[in-house]
Design a protein around this motif. Structure first.
Motif, short mmCIF file in Angstrom:
data_model
loop_
_atom_site.label_atom_id
_atom_site.label_comp_id
_atom_site.label_asym_id
_atom_site.label_seq_id
_atom_site.Cartn_x
_atom_site.Cartn_y
_atom_site.Cartn_z
N LEU A 73 0.82 -1.21 0.00
CA LEU A 73 0.00 0.00 0.00
C LEU A 73 0.86 1.27 0.00
N ILE A 74 1.90 1.30 0.82
CA ILE A 74 2.70 2.52 0.90
C ILE A 74 3.60 2.71 -0.32
N ASP A 75 3.68 1.70 -1.18
CA ASP A 75 4.39 1.87 -2.45
C ASP A 75 3.58 2.69 -3.45
N VAL A 76 2.29 2.85 -3.18
CA VAL A 76 1.42 3.60 -4.09
C VAL A 76 1.60 5.09 -3.83
N ASN A 77 1.76 5.84 -4.88
CA ASN A 77 1.93 7.29 -4.76
C ASN A 77 0.73 7.92 -4.04
N GLY A 78 1.01 8.67 -2.99
CA GLY A 78 -0.07 9.33 -2.26
C GLY A 78 -0.54 8.56 -1.04
N ILE A 79 -0.05 7.32 -0.87
CA ILE A 79 -0.43 6.52 0.30
C ILE A 79 0.76 6.47 1.26
N GLY A 80 0.65 7.23 2.34
CA GLY A 80 1.69 7.20 3.36
C GLY A 80 1.36 6.17 4.43
N PRO A 81 2.27 5.97 5.37
CA PRO A 81 2.03 4.97 6.42
C PRO A 81 0.75 5.20 7.22
N LYS A 82 0.44 6.45 7.55
CA LYS A 82 -0.76 6.72 8.35
C LYS A 82 -2.03 6.37 7.58
N VAL A 83 -2.05 6.68 6.29
CA VAL A 83 -3.23 6.35 5.48
C VAL A 83 -3.35 4.84 5.33
N ALA A 84 -2.23 4.16 5.07
CA ALA A 84 -2.25 2.70 4.94
C ALA A 84 -2.71 2.04 6.23
N LEU A 85 -2.25 2.57 7.35
CA LEU A 85 -2.67 2.03 8.65
C LEU A 85 -4.17 2.24 8.85
N GLY A 86 -4.66 3.42 8.45
CA GLY A 86 -6.09 3.69 8.55
C GLY A 86 -6.92 2.77 7.68
N LEU A 111 -12.97 3.91 3.17
CA LEU A 111 -11.85 3.76 4.10
C LEU A 111 -11.27 5.14 4.42
N PRO A 112 -10.74 5.33 5.63
CA PRO A 112 -10.22 6.65 6.04
C PRO A 112 -9.13 7.16 5.11
N GLY A 113 -9.26 8.39 4.66
CA GLY A 113 -8.23 9.03 3.86
C GLY A 113 -8.20 8.66 2.40
N ILE A 114 -9.19 7.89 1.94
CA ILE A 114 -9.20 7.43 0.55
C ILE A 114 -10.32 8.10 -0.23
N GLY A 115 -9.94 8.97 -1.16
CA GLY A 115 -10.89 9.59 -2.07
C GLY A 115 -10.96 8.80 -3.37
N LYS A 116 -11.78 9.28 -4.28
CA LYS A 116 -11.99 8.54 -5.52
C LYS A 116 -10.71 8.41 -6.34
N LYS A 117 -9.94 9.49 -6.45
CA LYS A 117 -8.72 9.43 -7.26
C LYS A 117 -7.70 8.49 -6.64
N THR A 118 -7.59 8.51 -5.32
CA THR A 118 -6.66 7.61 -4.65
C THR A 118 -7.10 6.16 -4.81
N ALA A 119 -8.40 5.92 -4.71
CA ALA A 119 -8.92 4.57 -4.91
C ALA A 119 -8.61 4.07 -6.31
N GLN A 120 -8.77 4.93 -7.30
CA GLN A 120 -8.46 4.55 -8.68
C GLN A 120 -6.97 4.24 -8.84
N ARG A 121 -6.13 5.00 -8.16
CA ARG A 121 -4.69 4.77 -8.22
C ARG A 121 -4.32 3.44 -7.57
N LEU A 122 -4.98 3.12 -6.46
CA LEU A 122 -4.75 1.83 -5.80
C LEU A 122 -5.05 0.67 -6.75
N VAL A 123 -6.19 0.77 -7.43
CA VAL A 123 -6.58 -0.28 -8.37
C VAL A 123 -5.58 -0.38 -9.52
N LEU A 124 -5.21 0.77 -10.07
CA LEU A 124 -4.29 0.79 -11.21
C LEU A 124 -2.93 0.20 -10.86
N ASP A 125 -2.43 0.55 -9.67
CA ASP A 125 -1.09 0.14 -9.29
C ASP A 125 -1.01 -1.28 -8.71
#
Length: 208
Positions: A73-86, A111-125
């Protein structure tokens, strides 16, 4: 790098656990610290040792699989440790993986701290990179993705009575717990664990 710790639980807070390893207390931030409070025996905490300019932090997990997922999760751009933990605090690891693989943006954006663009990036990556983590995904998907939590009374929920007694042992009064449960009911799932209920209740109690 510190990859895991094995020792006694010395202290618990809503965000971290302190593990006593040969007389040295390590503060480890966890998705749900209360998972380590079930036994008086030494526990193993799988860790991620995170170093930045202004801090050196340990993030901890109850399984090697959850540790691996955190690192992906933290390898994804925009996902830091606190967001991944959340994310791992807000959804079961299996649910997070399945949501990414099935492009379930509705679940991910809850999920905490995850907006639509971040969710799309998670799926893509990560969509095709999570099979090697080792989680058991042969489970009922419906049990992981409940669009709306089931509102239940404290008598009806199988885990709340146990969580309530544990919270009373921490010093909380009946009226405080009644109020916390009233506020929690609309976001409690029927299969919610004792650990998860305690974490949600403590978060609510700290707001009061």
């Amino acid at each position: 790098m510190i990859d895991f710790l094995r020792g006694q639980v010395a202290h618990l807070e809503t965000e971290y656990v302190i593990i006593d390893v040969n007389g040295i207390g390590y503060r480890v931030y966890c998705p749900n610290p209360y998972v380590f409070a079930k036994s008086n025996e030494p526990v193993t905490v799988y860790t991620h040792h995170h170093v930045r300019e202004d801090a050196i932090l340990l993030y901890g997990f109850s399984s090697r699989q959850e540790q691996k997922l955190f690192r992906r999760l933290i390898d994804v751009n925009g996902i830091g440790p606190k967001v991944a933990l959340g994310m791992l605090a807000g959804g079961k690891p299996e649910a997070v993986v399945i949501a990414i693989q099935q492009e379930n943006l509705a679940f991910l954006t809850k999920l905490p701290g995850i907006g639509k663009k971040t969710a799309q990036r998670l799926v893509l990556d990560l969509k095709d990179k999570l099979d090697s983590i080792g989680l058991d995904l042969n489970i009922t998907v419906q049990s992981l993705f409940l669009d709306t939590p089931t509102v239940v009374s404290d008598e009806e929920h199988p885990a709340w009575s146990e969580a309530r007694e544990a919270l009373k042992a921490l010093g909380y009064r009946d009226n405080e717990l009644d109020h916390a449960w009233h506020e929690l009911q609309h976001r409690v799932y029927a299969d919610e664990s004792v650990d998860s209920l305690m974490k949600k209740a403590l978060q609510q109690l700290f707001k009061a």
